[in-house]
Structure formats: structure tokens, C-alpha cells
Design an enzyme around this catalytic site. Structure first.
Site, PDB file in Angstrom:
ATOM      1  N   ARG A  83       8.759  13.770 -14.768  1.00 32.74           N
ATOM      2  CA  ARG A  83       9.224  12.745 -15.704  1.00 32.74           C
ATOM      3  C   ARG A  83       8.393  12.747 -16.983  1.00 32.74           C
ATOM      4  NH1 ARG A  83      14.049  10.141 -14.085  1.00 32.74           N
ATOM      5  NH2 ARG A  83      13.529   8.655 -15.714  1.00 32.74           N
ATOM      6  N   VAL A  84       9.080  12.492 -18.084  1.00 32.19           N
ATOM      7  CA  VAL A  84       8.367  12.362 -19.357  1.00 32.19           C
ATOM      8  C   VAL A  84       8.302  10.890 -19.773  1.00 32.19           C
ATOM      9  CG1 VAL A  84       8.929  14.681 -20.182  1.00 32.19           C
ATOM     10  CG2 VAL A  84      10.487  12.794 -20.683  1.00 32.19           C
ATOM     11  N   ASP A  85       8.898  10.007 -18.957  1.00 32.63           N
ATOM     12  CA  ASP A  85       8.859   8.583 -19.297  1.00 32.63           C
ATOM     13  C   ASP A  85       7.935   7.855 -18.309  1.00 32.63           C
ATOM     14  OD1 ASP A  85      10.320   8.737 -17.008  1.00 32.63           O
ATOM     15  OD2 ASP A  85      12.150   7.861 -17.819  1.00 32.63           O
ATOM     16  N   ASP A  86       8.012   6.541 -18.279  1.00 32.53           N
ATOM     17  CA  ASP A  86       7.093   5.793 -17.426  1.00 32.53           C
ATOM     18  C   ASP A  86       7.690   5.510 -16.055  1.00 32.53           C
ATOM     19  OD1 ASP A  86       5.124   5.768 -19.335  1.00 32.53           O
ATOM     20  OD2 ASP A  86       6.052   4.075 -20.364  1.00 32.53           O
TER      21      ASP A  86
END
Ligand code: WTA
Length: 668
Positions: free
Chosen positions: A536-539
Site C-alpha cells: 500500500r502507498v496510503d495509510d
């Protein structure tokens, strides 16, 4: 031995490894089908959809339209418009009408291995009809939400199909969520009816589900959504009826109410673009998102992915270890295999109970052909040793599938060699709750699966692109690249919106990179055009294949009166993939101790559920922030994993001294 070598051997073994020709028998077949699916999606899917029953046929042309560009107005995707159908009819009636009523539909085992049940297709259809009739008698009609909070009993897929039969929109809430999380979901979807059970055995522990529903109903009423009917299944091994909390004005026993209902119920013919179900998932912000799927597109996309990706055919025995509380349980336990006329094996307890041989004995007992699981379970099973799988005859297996999180090399090899006897392809598919069906995948029994593991090629209709995270520009063509994974084009099973919040659907998925669906994942494309998911590149973090938003855990922690601020990150974990690691700033420092840790962990357990409890709480009198007040999670990740030498540029920190202080407090 290298993966490539192993697979080369497997492939030269040719048809001996697979006793029937898969639908995608060669790269050429795949290439030409994939090309058609993106050049003429309407014609392509229109043809595949003819394999399903449509009460009213959709027109060959003009049934599809879409806009995925926020710059051009409302995000909107439509397939099979003008057609009417019913998923439950396609899962059950179709097979019974074809003379397969006595074939097993569900083979269920409880927590106790001797507790077994076979449900035939005819029995399943009757059970579903009785449930549909009960729902109707409670005033549930097309478009109404119904919350399902059940353990993995055969009644769970039946409940889903009963909703689908009358056009009610089910929201299955994983039975590991707490009362507060359940209430939040009931309020959001405005569900008046809840289907549940007295309790469930998880290994040696009994969990009282009905009591949790009662608490949730109280909270939901406070939130403005009264629950008017609760249907409760007695699970005597966990909790007997006599000991189950009860509200006679609202609650009904399954065993009293359902058997007296008529065993037939005409399906409600639904428009292809009607809502089929919603399923809550986590994102970057605190509030869970109710992902809404369609009737026609979901049905065709999921059914066809089962046929093409996992080679499911009528009569195949499919064992999926996922819980119906998550999307894999929807698409590859309940709906997909039944759309293909398969027999579904369900394990109602924890898969390592009573020992590490449980799953493998079930494979032998039911002659399982497709085994669909997640890396987390593989990692815990392989830890228990090779002796367990060796005790069972696994020769019926043909396809080993996995999804939900990255598969490490070690688990991949064990799966391939120990479980699949170096004979079965490992189909590790990347996809999401929002995509409905598998998206990027190795394909079974074709030469180009040779890069199995976490990589693969796109399924029909899917055009993955790699975007430069800084500029948002597409990294060209098929050249090797690494960046943000986005998808161009549309596919029938993609979600249509977030329940009650279309704007959020547009903002989260389509606004970040105009013209693309933003996945939230990173990926690398290699020289052969294969995609490798990098995480994942998000939180969002992935704990044992469960998607958890860091913001959800943070807001739960900060709800506690003693917690001033919290920052949650994911750290690598040998078994779970990722573990939750929380930096917590207390109001006052005198109680930075284990008792306080326990209080906060209990608090998260209560507000979300056991699976969201942080493994570590790291006391943080202050958090590293930029001058504009943004928490620098990159720095926290390095501190948590002891890599403070690789902190990188910290010149933008408002108070550089914070880092030193946090390093000193690690493990304290
Ligand atoms: C991750 C589960 C690596 C990814 C089906 C995605 C994967 C999220 C894979 C969706 C895979 C899923 N390899 N990572 N094969 N499959 N993921 O919605 O980060 O529960 O965005 O759907 O899981 O999780 P969800």
C-alpha cells in the site's frame, strides 16, 4: 530451486499436471481475449454474460456506458442495462433445474471436526427460499439493507442468497467486529434487520455473538437507527438458547421461524444496475466505507473470473478458507463457485484447530480440487511442520489460489511443493473489495504463469498502469517501471459507489489521478509486462490479510480520555504480514506503564475488534511533525523497526529532538 525452474518442469510435464484443458490454454488465447475485452468491452462481456440466466435479455449493443474521468462529470459505470436477472437464481435454481438438485452444494464442518453437514443444491434452494419468505414477512423489500453478523455456518451463504433473491442489500459484518463497529455499520446502511447466532466457538473459546448484537442494537438506536428484528441461530456448542440474552419483542429463533416458512419463493427480477450488496472496508480516513456492488456486473465478472482464473467447473469441489465477512468470502466462497455449479467446502472453526492437519484432512475427505487461501494462513500452517500435510492424500488438488496480501517466497515454495506436489499452479491474485473480482494474476496451466508468486497479468477488461507518484504521469507503455498502481478502463464487477456517499467514491478513487482508478497500492512492472505488487502507498495496513486503516485505530485510541494523540503504522511481522504499531502521547506522562497499555488495547478491542489491537504501544511524549503539523510516518516507521540510521532527511522536522527521545523510549 528457483521458481522459474520449478515451473518450467511443471509445464513440460504438460497435460499430466492438469487433466483437462483450461479455458485459457495458451498465451495466444489470453492475448486475443484480453485485447477484445479492452477494445470492445460491450461486445466482449455481452457474449460472456449469455452464459447466465437473464429474465429479460439486455440488448447486444447499447447496454454499457461509463465515465471514469472526474473532469467530465459524474463517475458512472453501467453494464447490461435493459437486462433483468437474479444472482441467487443463477447460483441455485439454474443448477436444480438442470437436474443437479441432489448434488452437494455445501460441505460444512464445524469447529469440532466430527460436526459435519452436507447441504444439497435442492436443500440450499429451499433454505434460501424460506429465509427470503421470512425477510419479506418482516417487511424487507428490494433495496432495503440487511445486516448479517454470523459465524461461518452454512446458513451464512444461505442468508446472503436469501437477500439477493428478493433484492435486499446485504451487509455482512465479520463476526470478529465489536458491538461499536457493528453499530456504526448498522447506522450507516440504515439496516433494521440483523441475522445472527447465539455464539460461536473459536478454537477452545466461546464468543457470545447475540450479546454483541444486543449491545450494537442499543448503540444503533442511540445513533438514530433502531433494529426492529433479530433472527438468531442457536449454536448449542457455543451458547444454548436458554443462556442467550433475549428481547421477545424483537428477537426470533431461526429454528422456530424458518422451518415453518414455505420452501419456495419466486425470485425478484432485478435490473442489472440495481445494488446487490454492500461490504464495509477500511480506507485512509476513520470512517469505514460501504462499498456497493451491482447485480449484473458483479455476477458476470465474478462468475467468469472463477472459470478463467481458477478453472472452476460444475461439480468441482472448492475449499476457500476466507470468512464471508470479507470480499474473498463473497466472491470466491459464496457467489463465484455457486455461479459455476461447484461444491463449496466451509470450515466453521479456526483452520489450525485441533491441529495443523485440519485443512489437509478436509482436502482429502472431500477431494478438493481448488484450494483458495491467504498467505497468513499458509505461514501459520507451514510453521506447524511438514508432517501434517504428509499425513493426508492431497492428490485431488489442481489449483492453489491465494489473495489478500503479498506472498513471501518461503510460503510460495511450501504451498507449491508441499501442498501442490509441484503439480498445481499457485494462482496468487491481486484484487480488492472494490474491484469485485481478481484483477492481476498468473493464469493456471499456461506457460506465462512462470512468474507466479505476487505477480501476474491483467484479467479481462483490466489495463494496469504505473504512475509516477510525484507527477501523476503514466510511465510509458510496457517498459519496466515502478510507482503507483492505477487502472484504466472498466470491468463489470467493479464497485459502483460508496453507500450514501458518491462524492467520497469519486474523491478517494478517481480524483487523485484523473482518468484512472487509484488502487492505493504500489507496483513494479518487469521487462515481460508482469506486475508485482509492492504494498500500500496510503495509510492502510494489512494485518493477516485484514485491511485496517491507520486512522481508524488512531481515532479509537484518541477517543480514550487519557490519550492526547496517536500515530499508527504497520511494521513487518513474520506471521501476520504486518502488525499494528502505535505511538501514543498521553495526557500527562506519569502513567506511561503496562497497565495503561492494557487499558488502551482493551479500548481498541471494544471499539473495533480484537484484530485491530496494536501489538506494540510506544510511548511518545511528542510526535515527529513537519512545521505544518503533519506527522512524519516515514520517520516513525524507521524508529519502530530500529533503522534510525536510515532516517533520511529530517530537516523539515519542527522539533528534531523528538526523534532522539522516541529512540530512547523504544521497548520501555
Ligand atoms: C492487498 C482482498 C499482494 C492489496 C482481496 C490490496 C494483495 C488489498 C494481494 C485489498 C496479492 C490483495 N498480493 N497484495 N495477491 N491481494 N492485496 O479489499 O494491498 O480486503 O489493495 O481485498 O489487499 O484488500 P481487500
Amino acid at each position: 530451486m528457483q521458481r522459474l525452474e520449478i515451473l518450467a518442469r511443471q509445464l513440460t510435464a504438460g497435460s499430466a499436471t492438469n487433466d483437462r484443458t483450461p479455458l485459457l490454454a495458451s498465451r495466444d488465447v489470453y492475448d486475443s481475449m484480453h485485447r477484445k475485452s479492452v477494445e470492445d468491452p460491450e461486445g466482449f462481456w455481452g457474449e460472456l454474460a449469455l452464459g447466465y440466466h437473464w429474465q429479460n435479455k439486455f440488448p447486444a449493443r447499447g447496454h454499457m456506458s461509463y465515465n471514469t474521468d472526474v473532469g467530465r462529470g459524474k463517475i458512472d459505470v453501467q453494464f447490461f442495462c435493459g437486462g433483468t436477472t437474479n444472482i441467487a437464481y443463477n447460483c441455485l435454481d439454474r443448477w436444480v433445474a438442470a437436474g443437479r438438485g441432489d448434488d452437494p452444494c455445501v460441505l460444512w464442518e464445524g469447529n469440532d471436526e466430527n460436526e459435519r453437514r452436507t447441504v444439497t443444491y435442492r436443500q440450499m434452494l429451499e433454505d434460501v427460499c424460506r429465509l427470503s419468505n421470512w425477510l419479506t414477512s418482516r417487511g424487507v423489500k428490494k433495496g432495503d439493507s440487511v445486516t448479517i453478523y454470523l459465524p461461518m455456518v452454512a446458513e451464512l451463504p444461505a442468508a446472503m442468497l436469501a437477500c439477493a433473491r428478493i433484492g435486499a442489500v446485504h451487509s455482512v459484518v465479520f463476526a470478529g467486529f465489536s458491538a461499536e463497529a457493528l453499530a456504526q455499520r448498522i447506522v450507516d446502511c440504515q439496516g433494521k434487520v440483523v441475522l445472527t447466532a447465539s455464539g460461536v466457538m473459536r478454537g477452545a473459546k466461546a464468543v457470545p455473538l447475540k450479546a454483541i448484537v444486543d449491545d450494537a442494537a442499543k448503540l444503533a438506536a442511540k445513533g438514530g437507527q433502531p433494529v426492529t428484528s433479530v433472527l438468531c441461530l442457536e449454536v448449542p456448542s457455543a451458547l444454548r438458547a436458554a443462556n442467550t440474552p433475549w428481547d421477545a419483542s424483537r428477537d426470533v429463533w431461526w429454528g422456530d421461524a424458518i422451518p415453518i416458512q414455505p420452501p419456495t419463493c419466486p425470485p425478484v427480477w432485478l435490473e442489472a444496475e440495481d445494488r446487490s450488496f454492500l461490504l464495509y472496508t477500511s480506507g485512509s480516513t476513520g470512517k469505514p466505507k460501504g462499498v456497493v456492488h451491482s447485480v449484473g456486473g458483479y455476477m458476470v465478472g465474478v462468475g467468469e473470473s472463477c472459470r478463467y482464473l481458477y478453472d472452476m467447473r460444475p461439480g468441482d469441489v472448492v475449499f476457500t478458507t476466507a470468512d464471508c465477512g470479507w470480499i474473498t468470502g463473497h466472491s470466491y466462497l459464496a457467489y463465484g463457485p455457486l455461479l459455476c455449479g461447484c461444491t463449496v467446502v466451509i470450515l466453521g472453526g479456526i483452520p489450525t484447530h485441533p491441529d495443523g492437519g485440519r485443512c489437509w484432512r478436509m482436502v482429502e475427505r472431500y477431494k478438493v480440487r481448488q484450494f483458495y487461501t491467504a498467505p497468513t494462513l499458509l505461514r501459520s500452517l507451514l510453521q506447524l511442520g511438514d508432517a501434517w500435510p504428509r499425513q493426508s492424500d492431497l492428490s485431488s488438488l489442481r489449483i492453489l489460489a491465494s489473495a489478500g496480501e503479498p506472498m513471501n517466497e518461503h510460503a510460495w515454495h511450501w504451498f507449491h511443493e508441499m501442498i501442490g506436489g509441484s503439480r498445481c499452479p499457485v494462482v496468487d491474485t491481486w484484487w480488492q473489495t472494490e474491484t469485485g473480482n481478481g484483477m492481476i494474476t498468473p493464469l493456471p496451466a499456461t506457460w506465462f504463469q512462470a512468474k507466479a508468486g505476487a505477480a501476474g497479468v491483467p484479467f479481462f477488461g483490466v489495463l494496469p498502469v504505473i504512475l509516477d507518484p510525484a507527477t501523476g504521469k503514466e510511465l510509458p507503455g510496457n517498459a519496466p517501471a515502478e510507482g503507483v498502481l492505477a487502472l484504466r478502463g472498466v470491468w463489470p464487477a467493479m464497485a459502483r459507489t460508496l453507500y450514501g456517499d458518491h462524492e467520497r467514491w469519486e474523491q478517494v478513487y478517481f480524483a487523485p489521478y484523473k482518468g484512472y482508478y487509484f488502487t492505493g497500492d504500489g507496483a513494479r512492472r518487469d521487462e515481460d509486462g508482469h506486475y508485482w505488487i509492492t504494498g500500500r502507498v496510503d495509510d492502510v495496513i494489512n494485518v493477516s490479510g485484514h485491511r485496517i486503516g491507520t486512522a481508524e485505530v488512531e481515532s479509537s485510541l484518541t477517543e480514550h480520555a487519557d490519550c492526547a494523540e496517536a500515530a499508527v503504522i504497520g511494521v513487518d511481522h513474520a506471521l501476520k504480514g504486518q502488525a499494528i504499531y502505535a505511538f501514543v502521547t498521553l495526557r500527562g506522562v506519569d502513567h506511561q506503564n503496562d497497565a495503561m497499555r492494557k487499558t488502551l488495547m482493551d479500548h481498541v478491542r471494544k471499539s473495533i475488534g480484537p484484530f485491530a489491537v496494536p501489538d506494540t504501544i510506544h510511548w511518545a511524549p511528542a510526535l515527529p511533525k513537519t512545521r505544518s503539523g503533519k506527522i512524519m510516518r516515514r520517520v516513525l516507521r524507521k524508529i519502530a523497526s530500529g533503522q534510525e540510521k536510515e532516517l533520511g532527511d529530517v530537516s523539515t522536522l519542527a522539533e528534531p529532538g523528538v526523534v532522539e527521545m522516541l529512540i530512547k523510549l523504544r521497548g520501555k
